[in-house]
Scaffold this motif. Structure first.
Motif, PDB file in Angstrom:
ATOM      1  N   MET A   1       0.825  -1.191   0.000  1.00 41.91           N
ATOM      2  CA  MET A   1       0.000   0.000   0.000  1.00 41.91           C
ATOM      3  C   MET A   1       0.875   1.263   0.000  1.00 41.91           C
ATOM      4  O   MET A   1       0.558   2.231  -0.676  1.00 41.91           O
ATOM      5  CB  MET A   1      -0.933  -0.028   1.206  1.00 41.91           C
ATOM      6  CG  MET A   1      -1.890   1.132   1.253  1.00 41.91           C
ATOM      7  SD  MET A   1      -2.895   1.420  -0.201  1.00 41.91           S
ATOM      8  CE  MET A   1      -4.101   0.168  -0.047  1.00 41.91           C
ATOM      9  N   LEU A   2       1.963   1.233   0.766  1.00 41.57           N
ATOM     10  CA  LEU A   2       2.832   2.415   0.806  1.00 41.57           C
ATOM     11  C   LEU A   2       3.425   2.729  -0.563  1.00 41.57           C
ATOM     12  O   LEU A   2       3.575   3.897  -0.922  1.00 41.57           O
ATOM     13  CB  LEU A   2       3.944   2.216   1.834  1.00 41.57           C
ATOM     14  CG  LEU A   2       3.522   2.196   3.302  1.00 41.57           C
ATOM     15  CD1 LEU A   2       4.726   1.915   4.189  1.00 41.57           C
ATOM     16  CD2 LEU A   2       2.847   3.483   3.695  1.00 41.57           C
ATOM     17  N   ALA A   3       3.769   1.693  -1.317  1.00 42.08           N
ATOM     18  CA  ALA A   3       4.340   1.915  -2.652  1.00 42.08           C
ATOM     19  C   ALA A   3       3.323   2.588  -3.570  1.00 42.08           C
ATOM     20  O   ALA A   3       3.664   3.526  -4.301  1.00 42.08           O
ATOM     21  CB  ALA A   3       4.814   0.596  -3.244  1.00 42.08           C
ATOM     22  N   LEU A   4       2.080   2.116  -3.545  1.00 40.16           N
ATOM     23  CA  LEU A   4       1.032   2.704  -4.388  1.00 40.16           C
ATOM     24  C   LEU A   4       0.746   4.141  -3.975  1.00 40.16           C
ATOM     25  O   LEU A   4       0.640   5.031  -4.824  1.00 40.16           O
ATOM     26  CB  LEU A   4      -0.240   1.861  -4.332  1.00 40.16           C
ATOM     27  CG  LEU A   4      -1.429   2.417  -5.116  1.00 40.16           C
ATOM     28  CD1 LEU A   4      -1.089   2.528  -6.599  1.00 40.16           C
ATOM     29  CD2 LEU A   4      -2.655   1.554  -4.904  1.00 40.16           C
ATOM     30  N   LYS A   5       0.628   4.381  -2.679  1.00 42.58           N
ATOM     31  CA  LYS A   5       0.367   5.737  -2.203  1.00 42.58           C
ATOM     32  C   LYS A   5       1.511   6.675  -2.579  1.00 42.58           C
ATOM     33  O   LYS A   5       1.277   7.816  -2.976  1.00 42.58           O
ATOM     34  CB  LYS A   5       0.148   5.733  -0.689  1.00 42.58           C
ATOM     35  CG  LYS A   5      -1.186   5.138  -0.291  1.00 42.58           C
ATOM     36  CD  LYS A   5      -1.338   4.921   1.188  1.00 42.58           C
ATOM     37  CE  LYS A   5      -0.894   6.034   2.049  1.00 42.58           C
ATOM     38  NZ  LYS A   5      -1.098   5.824   3.474  1.00 42.58           N
ATOM     39  N   THR A  10       3.504  11.005  -5.929  1.00 41.12           N
ATOM     40  CA  THR A  10       4.540  11.520  -6.831  1.00 41.12           C
ATOM     41  C   THR A  10       3.931  12.008  -8.136  1.00 41.12           C
ATOM     42  O   THR A  10       4.305  13.066  -8.654  1.00 41.12           O
ATOM     43  CB  THR A  10       5.608  10.435  -7.076  1.00 41.12           C
ATOM     44  OG1 THR A  10       6.169  10.067  -5.815  1.00 41.12           O
ATOM     45  CG2 THR A  10       6.700  10.927  -8.008  1.00 41.12           C
ATOM     46  N   ILE A  11       2.968  11.259  -8.658  1.00 40.99           N
ATOM     47  CA  ILE A  11       2.259  11.698  -9.869  1.00 40.99           C
ATOM     48  C   ILE A  11       1.528  13.011  -9.600  1.00 40.99           C
ATOM     49  O   ILE A  11       1.584  13.948 -10.404  1.00 40.99           O
ATOM     50  CB  ILE A  11       1.291  10.604 -10.367  1.00 40.99           C
ATOM     51  CG1 ILE A  11       2.079   9.397 -10.882  1.00 40.99           C
ATOM     52  CG2 ILE A  11       0.356  11.151 -11.443  1.00 40.99           C
ATOM     53  CD1 ILE A  11       1.218   8.167 -11.133  1.00 40.99           C
ATOM     54  N   ALA A  12       0.850  13.093  -8.449  1.00 39.75           N
ATOM     55  CA  ALA A  12       0.130  14.320  -8.098  1.00 39.75           C
ATOM     56  C   ALA A  12       1.087  15.502  -7.976  1.00 39.75           C
ATOM     57  O   ALA A  12       0.773  16.609  -8.428  1.00 39.75           O
ATOM     58  CB  ALA A  12      -0.647  14.126  -6.798  1.00 39.75           C
TER      59      ALA A  12
END
Length: 134
Positions: A1-5, A10-12
């Motif tokens: 979950m931490l990787a996805l968040k 980062t995209i945001a």
């Protein structure tokens, strides 16, 4: 979950940088850029919507899983910045639809959002990428 968040944050953040550049172009503050063509205004809105769309699942997970925490200075700053970000976002949305406001209000609101997003990224994704043991 931490990787996805961290990836979504980062995209945001990258989209927020695009937002700031587009806003500077719209306000004719970019040297040598000239006036922004009409599609730039819509592009600015679309990029902003995508950035919020990337940030929203992260915020929902953080709010449900962790809430506001005061355990460490990093987490405290992150919690406060997260709460302030969505308050500032609401203020900016309301300002966009207000016709009678000083010319500085919308750029200040947008700049505040960009700074808060950078603080959120630094206290979460940056920590995950460079400090968190993988």
């Amino acid at each position: 979950m931490l990787a996805l968040k961290s990836l979504l944050a980062t995209i945001a953040l990258a989209l927020a940088v695009v937002q700031v550049v587009l806003a500077l172009w719209l306000y004719q503050k970019l040297p040598l850029a000239g006036s922004a063509p009409k599609p730039i205004r819509m592009t600015h809105r679309i990029v902003g919507a995508i950035a919020v769309g990337c940030k929203l699942p992260v915020a929902i997970h953080c709010a449900i899983a962790y809430g506001v925490q005061l355990g460490s200075p990093r987490v405290l700053v992150h919690s406060i910045a997260g709460c302030c970000f969505y308050g500032a976002f609401l203020a900016k949305v309301l300002l966009v639809h207000t016709k009678r406001l000083p010319g500085w209000a919308l750029p200040v609101a947008g700049g505040t959002l960009a700074v808060l997003l950078a603080v959120l990224w630094y206290t979460s994704a940056e920590w995950y990428y460079f400090t968190f043991p993988h």
